[in-house]
Design a protein around this motif. Structure first.
Motif, PDB file in Angstrom:
ATOM      1  N   GLY A 142      34.447 147.448  72.373  1.00 52.49           N
ATOM      2  CA  GLY A 142      33.541 147.708  71.263  1.00 52.49           C
ATOM      3  C   GLY A 142      32.642 148.908  71.458  1.00 52.49           C
ATOM      4  O   GLY A 142      31.888 149.273  70.550  1.00 52.49           O
ATOM      5  N   VAL A 143      32.721 149.566  72.619  1.00 53.69           N
ATOM      6  CA  VAL A 143      31.784 150.637  72.979  1.00 53.69           C
ATOM      7  C   VAL A 143      32.551 151.919  73.312  1.00 53.69           C
ATOM      8  O   VAL A 143      33.603 151.881  73.959  1.00 53.69           O
ATOM      9  CB  VAL A 143      30.923 150.234  74.189  1.00 53.69           C
ATOM     10  CG1 VAL A 143      30.019 151.386  74.619  1.00 53.69           C
ATOM     11  CG2 VAL A 143      30.086 149.006  73.853  1.00 53.69           C
ATOM     12  N   GLY A 144      32.008 153.055  72.899  1.00 50.54           N
ATOM     13  CA  GLY A 144      32.575 154.335  73.297  1.00 50.54           C
ATOM     14  C   GLY A 144      34.008 154.491  72.827  1.00 50.54           C
ATOM     15  O   GLY A 144      34.321 154.394  71.635  1.00 50.54           O
ATOM     16  N   LEU A 145      34.911 154.719  73.778  1.00 45.94           N
ATOM     17  CA  LEU A 145      36.322 154.934  73.473  1.00 45.94           C
ATOM     18  C   LEU A 145      37.146 153.666  73.595  1.00 45.94           C
ATOM     19  O   LEU A 145      38.372 153.721  73.602  1.00 45.94           O
ATOM     20  CB  LEU A 145      36.883 156.017  74.401  1.00 45.94           C
ATOM     21  CG  LEU A 145      36.253 157.407  74.221  1.00 45.94           C
ATOM     22  CD1 LEU A 145      36.688 158.341  75.341  1.00 45.94           C
ATOM     23  CD2 LEU A 145      36.594 157.992  72.865  1.00 45.94           C
ATOM     24  N   SER A 146      36.485 152.510  73.683  1.00 46.29           N
ATOM     25  CA  SER A 146      37.184 151.220  73.817  1.00 46.29           C
ATOM     26  C   SER A 146      37.043 150.415  72.521  1.00 46.29           C
ATOM     27  O   SER A 146      36.224 149.518  72.409  1.00 46.29           O
ATOM     28  CB  SER A 146      36.609 150.425  75.005  1.00 46.29           C
ATOM     29  OG  SER A 146      36.760 151.138  76.219  1.00 46.29           O
ATOM     30  N   ALA A 147      37.847 150.787  71.520  1.00 46.95           N
ATOM     31  CA  ALA A 147      37.820 150.126  70.210  1.00 46.95           C
ATOM     32  C   ALA A 147      36.392 150.049  69.676  1.00 46.95           C
ATOM     33  O   ALA A 147      35.858 148.968  69.461  1.00 46.95           O
ATOM     34  CB  ALA A 147      38.448 148.734  70.283  1.00 46.95           C
ATOM     35  N   PRO A 148      35.726 151.197  69.441  1.00 45.73           N
ATOM     36  CA  PRO A 148      34.306 151.191  69.105  1.00 45.73           C
ATOM     37  C   PRO A 148      34.007 150.486  67.782  1.00 45.73           C
ATOM     38  O   PRO A 148      34.694 150.686  66.786  1.00 45.73           O
ATOM     39  CB  PRO A 148      33.959 152.684  69.015  1.00 45.73           C
ATOM     40  CG  PRO A 148      35.261 153.365  68.698  1.00 45.73           C
ATOM     41  CD  PRO A 148      36.290 152.566  69.441  1.00 45.73           C
ATOM     42  N   VAL A 149      32.966 149.665  67.798  1.00 39.06           N
ATOM     43  CA  VAL A 149      32.504 149.034  66.572  1.00 39.06           C
ATOM     44  C   VAL A 149      31.583 149.992  65.830  1.00 39.06           C
ATOM     45  O   VAL A 149      31.023 150.924  66.415  1.00 39.06           O
ATOM     46  CB  VAL A 149      31.779 147.701  66.847  1.00 39.06           C
ATOM     47  CG1 VAL A 149      32.731 146.691  67.455  1.00 39.06           C
ATOM     48  CG2 VAL A 149      30.568 147.906  67.754  1.00 39.06           C
ATOM     49  N   SER A 150      31.428 149.750  64.531  1.00 42.89           N
ATOM     50  CA  SER A 150      30.596 150.608  63.703  1.00 42.89           C
ATOM     51  C   SER A 150      30.167 149.827  62.474  1.00 42.89           C
ATOM     52  O   SER A 150      30.831 148.875  62.062  1.00 42.89           O
ATOM     53  CB  SER A 150      31.384 151.864  63.279  1.00 42.89           C
ATOM     54  OG  SER A 150      30.672 152.613  62.306  1.00 42.89           O
ATOM     55  N   CYS A 151      29.049 150.250  61.907  1.00 44.72           N
ATOM     56  CA  CYS A 151      28.631 149.713  60.610  1.00 44.72           C
ATOM     57  C   CYS A 151      28.761 150.777  59.538  1.00 44.72           C
ATOM     58  O   CYS A 151      28.214 150.650  58.439  1.00 44.72           O
ATOM     59  CB  CYS A 151      27.209 149.171  60.691  1.00 44.72           C
ATOM     60  SG  CYS A 151      27.080 147.721  61.778  1.00 44.72           S
ATOM     61  N   GLY A 152      29.460 151.860  59.886  1.00 45.34           N
ATOM     62  CA  GLY A 152      29.843 152.856  58.891  1.00 45.34           C
ATOM     63  C   GLY A 152      28.789 153.848  58.502  1.00 45.34           C
ATOM     64  O   GLY A 152      28.894 154.498  57.463  1.00 45.34           O
ATOM     65  N   GLY A 153      27.756 154.014  59.301  1.00 41.87           N
ATOM     66  CA  GLY A 153      26.700 154.929  58.888  1.00 41.87           C
ATOM     67  C   GLY A 153      25.999 155.568  60.047  1.00 41.87           C
ATOM     68  O   GLY A 153      26.418 155.480  61.198  1.00 41.87           O
ATOM     69  N   GLN A 154      24.911 156.247  59.741  1.00 41.20           N
ATOM     70  CA  GLN A 154      24.056 156.837  60.747  1.00 41.20           C
ATOM     71  C   GLN A 154      23.266 155.724  61.429  1.00 41.20           C
ATOM     72  O   GLN A 154      23.044 154.660  60.844  1.00 41.20           O
ATOM     73  CB  GLN A 154      23.074 157.815  60.095  1.00 41.20           C
ATOM     74  CG  GLN A 154      23.743 158.908  59.289  1.00 41.20           C
ATOM     75  CD  GLN A 154      24.523 159.867  60.161  1.00 41.20           C
ATOM     76  OE1 GLN A 154      24.142 160.125  61.303  1.00 41.20           O
ATOM     77  NE2 GLN A 154      25.620 160.391  59.650  1.00 41.20           N
ATOM     78  N   PRO A 155      22.814 155.920  62.653  1.00 44.99           N
ATOM     79  CA  PRO A 155      22.053 154.877  63.351  1.00 44.99           C
ATOM     80  C   PRO A 155      20.825 154.403  62.580  1.00 44.99           C
ATOM     81  O   PRO A 155      20.439 153.255  62.662  1.00 44.99           O
ATOM     82  CB  PRO A 155      21.640 155.565  64.662  1.00 44.99           C
ATOM     83  CG  PRO A 155      22.638 156.652  64.859  1.00 44.99           C
ATOM     84  CD  PRO A 155      23.025 157.103  63.480  1.00 44.99           C
ATOM     85  N   GLU A 156      20.213 155.318  61.793  1.00 47.95           N
ATOM     86  CA  GLU A 156      18.972 154.935  61.118  1.00 47.95           C
ATOM     87  C   GLU A 156      19.214 154.261  59.771  1.00 47.95           C
ATOM     88  O   GLU A 156      18.261 153.862  59.102  1.00 47.95           O
ATOM     89  CB  GLU A 156      18.067 156.161  60.924  1.00 47.95           C
ATOM     90  CG  GLU A 156      18.675 157.255  60.050  1.00 47.95           C
ATOM     91  CD  GLU A 156      19.465 158.254  60.867  1.00 47.95           C
ATOM     92  OE1 GLU A 156      19.699 159.376  60.377  1.00 47.95           O
ATOM     93  OE2 GLU A 156      19.852 157.913  61.994  1.00 47.95           O
ATOM     94  N   GLU A 157      20.450 154.153  59.314  1.00 48.95           N
ATOM     95  CA  GLU A 157      20.740 153.542  58.024  1.00 48.95           C
ATOM     96  C   GLU A 157      20.771 152.028  58.159  1.00 48.95           C
ATOM     97  O   GLU A 157      21.818 151.404  58.200  1.00 48.95           O
ATOM     98  CB  GLU A 157      22.056 154.074  57.466  1.00 48.95           C
ATOM     99  CG  GLU A 157      21.988 155.537  57.060  1.00 48.95           C
ATOM    100  CD  GLU A 157      23.310 156.049  56.530  1.00 48.95           C
ATOM    101  OE1 GLU A 157      24.292 155.288  56.537  1.00 48.95           O
ATOM    102  OE2 GLU A 157      23.366 157.207  56.115  1.00 48.95           O
ATOM    103  N   GLU A 158      19.577 151.423  58.256  1.00 43.89           N
ATOM    104  CA  GLU A 158      19.453 149.989  58.455  1.00 43.89           C
ATOM    105  C   GLU A 158      18.495 149.419  57.424  1.00 43.89           C
ATOM    106  O   GLU A 158      17.638 150.130  56.901  1.00 43.89           O
ATOM    107  CB  GLU A 158      18.931 149.695  59.875  1.00 43.89           C
ATOM    108  CG  GLU A 158      19.883 150.167  60.961  1.00 43.89           C
ATOM    109  CD  GLU A 158      19.261 150.054  62.333  1.00 43.89           C
ATOM    110  OE1 GLU A 158      18.015 150.001  62.430  1.00 43.89           O
ATOM    111  OE2 GLU A 158      20.013 150.039  63.307  1.00 43.89           O
ATOM    112  N   PRO A 159      18.617 148.138  57.105  1.00 44.76           N
ATOM    113  CA  PRO A 159      17.746 147.552  56.092  1.00 44.76           C
ATOM    114  C   PRO A 159      16.290 147.548  56.528  1.00 44.76           C
ATOM    115  O   PRO A 159      15.971 147.387  57.696  1.00 44.76           O
ATOM    116  CB  PRO A 159      18.287 146.131  55.938  1.00 44.76           C
ATOM    117  CG  PRO A 159      19.011 145.852  57.191  1.00 44.76           C
ATOM    118  CD  PRO A 159      19.569 147.166  57.638  1.00 44.76           C
TER     119      PRO A 159
END
Length: 509
Positions: A142-159
């Motif tokens: 889930g991290v880096g180059l090992s099947a990285p997870v994402s929420c599809g946006g910039q780090p600051e794009e949070e509720p």
């Protein structure tokens, strides 16, 4: 799928012995439930090759070093059902410069910290211990180059947490959880420390080691502790530095983090105002107000670069959260804040925060944040329902802002973002205790802004007599990189098995 074969008792005994000698999981008793067949993962060989700077965003001096190579280990997506798919885990190895006694796997923390990039940046720090070990960094699933997870946006794009409209926050949280699941792909349900620990054991075997030699920092200590519970007989020389909690939930961890970072910031501002040329003047109380105003102003009116990219107050908070981990970074932080306040120039702060400057990479920009949330949520069995979130969001917001007017908001968001995700495991909280493993070393730092020293004491008591504590009287997050005394004692244990006495200490430097 496991293939049924007819065997005599003698052959069964020989096969079990062979598997045990190979370090592989033995088959289950035929009269009991079938165990998944993991032999293809435990018998793989790593194909080491030159690292690729354009893919991994690594510095040129690292990729041209003949002693540095990169490889991959394949692990099952789901250990209970290995036929569901696999993940490739990225590794970097720095070959031993002397007589090799095995590999030393290193985790730099997070969760969400990429070990390949981490080792590339810290390669020189492992020069001495690297005389006897191949030092290996890895990107956890889930991290880096090992099947990285994402929420599809910039780090600051949070509720945003808005106590006046809790219903809107809940809708945002549900939408964010659904977006993370969509963007992360099949790995997201199988992320978390329990599975990463099993990955560690596969890596151990693929590296050719009978026992795991391991150095974990911050979150990496949680990972090491879980490994001691899952694979106690495979523990070699293990060091856990900046000890994480095994019992406190995500909310409690967030409050501790907010308080610790605020204390570190207050100490930095006190130091700054006692030095000539401090951009905040000579009054530390006024400096604290000025810092809050700077962040609020940049959140309301962000700076914009020529290409339209914004620099906000939360970007300042992010850099502060990293720079305050080490007192050695304080002079550079003071100068970078001076450039921002005097000239409106955030470039020095951006460099301190490690933001990529146009580099090519296969890793989503929000991967570190997305992985941190995913792992912490997966490791925490507490999951409040919608009614409780609506009822308590105002209280939580107030509590976190009181803990830190600067870091409260950023530390509350990961707590809220666990809402809408499946409940996490209770294994860590319930079962990682009283481990029957060889003695290993825990390093706690008294002035640590992220992992308070009491967590070292609590975790040592919980893990039992195998845990030996080294008390570092200094400041900063973890001890190995900031204290010569700690580094010498850790290296002596890893190289020569010279374990300090339980409760011994290192003076502040």
């Amino acid at each position: 799928m496991e293939v049924a074969v007819r065997s005599t008792p003698a052959l069964t005994t020989v096969a079990a012995l062979a598997l045990a000698l190979a370090g592989l999981p033995a088959a289950a008793d035929p009269s009991g439930p079938a165990e998944p067949d993991l032999r293809r993962f435990y018998t793989q060989k790593i194909k080491w090759a030159a690292c690729k700077p354009d893919v991994q965003n690594l510095p040129e001096d690292v990729t041209k070093d003949k002693d540095v190579s990169c490889g991959k280990v394949t692990v099952p997506l789901d250990y209970a059902k290995p036929g569901r798919g696999t993940i490739g885990l990225a590794l970097m190895r720095v070959k031993a410069s002397g007589d090799k006694r095995g590999s030393l796997l290193v985790n730099f923390g997070g969760p969400g910290g990429a070990g390949v990039a981490g080792l590339a940046g810290a390669k020189k720090d492992f020069g001495y211990v690297g005389k006897g070990y191949d030092v290996v960094g890895f990107d956890p699933r889930g991290v880096g180059l090992s099947a990285p997870v994402s929420c599809g946006g910039q780090p600051e794009e949070e509720p945003e947490a808005d106590a006046d409209d809790a219903g809107a926050v809940l809708r945002q949280l549900r939408e964010t959880a659904a977006k993370c699941a969509k963007e992360s792909g099949p790995v997201l349900p199988y992320i978390g420390t329990v599975n990463v620990s099993r990955d560690l054991d596969v890596m151990r075997r693929a590296l050719g080691d009978k026992k795991l030699n391991y150095l974990g920092f911050s979150y990496g200590t949680r990972l090491g502790a879980v490994y001691t519970a899952q694979f106690p007989k495979k523990v070699g020389r293990m060091v856990l530095d900046g000890v994480d909690t095994l019992t406190e939930n995500v909310q409690e961890q967030g409050l501790v983090g907010a308080e610790g970072r605020q204390t570190a910031l207050d100490n930095f501002l006190l130091w700054c105002t006692k030095n000539a040329g401090c951009v905040f003047g000579e009054d530390s109380r006024m400096a604290r107000h000025a810092m809050v105003k700077l962040i609020d102003d940049l959140d309301a009116y962000p700076l914009k670069s020529m290409d339209g990219e914004e620099f906000t107050g939360q970007d300042v908070v992010s850099v502060l959260g990293t720079a305050l981990y080490s007192r050695q970074a304080w002079p550079a932080l003071s100068q970078a804040l001076g450039a921002l306040l005097a000239d409106g120039d955030p470039r020095a702060l951006l460099r301190m925060g490690g933001r990529p400057q146009g580099a090519r990479t296969e890793v989503p920009e929000d991967n570190s944040d997305a992985a941190l949330m995913a792992v912490n949520c997966a490791d925490d069995p507490d999951r409040p329902g919608a009614e409780r979130v609506e009822k308590e969001i105002g209280r939580l917001q107030t509590e976190f802002e009181e803990a830190s007017p600067v870091f409260g908001r950023s530390m509350l968001l990961p707590v809220l973002l666990c809402f809408g995700r499946p409940a996490g495991t209770d294994y860590i909280r319930d079962d990682v205790r009283d481990v029957d493993a060889p003695k290993f070393l825990l390093v706690g730092t008294r002035g640590d802004p992220a992992t308070p020293y009491r967590w070292t004491e609590e975790t040592a008591e919980r893990l039992g007599s195998s845990a030996v504590v080294l008390d570092n009287k200094g400041d900063g997050h973890t001890g190995y990189f900031g204290s010569k005394c700690v580094k010498d004692k850790v290296d002596a244990f890893l190289l020569y098995k010279q374990l300090p006495k339980n409760g011994s200490s290192c003076a502040a430097e």
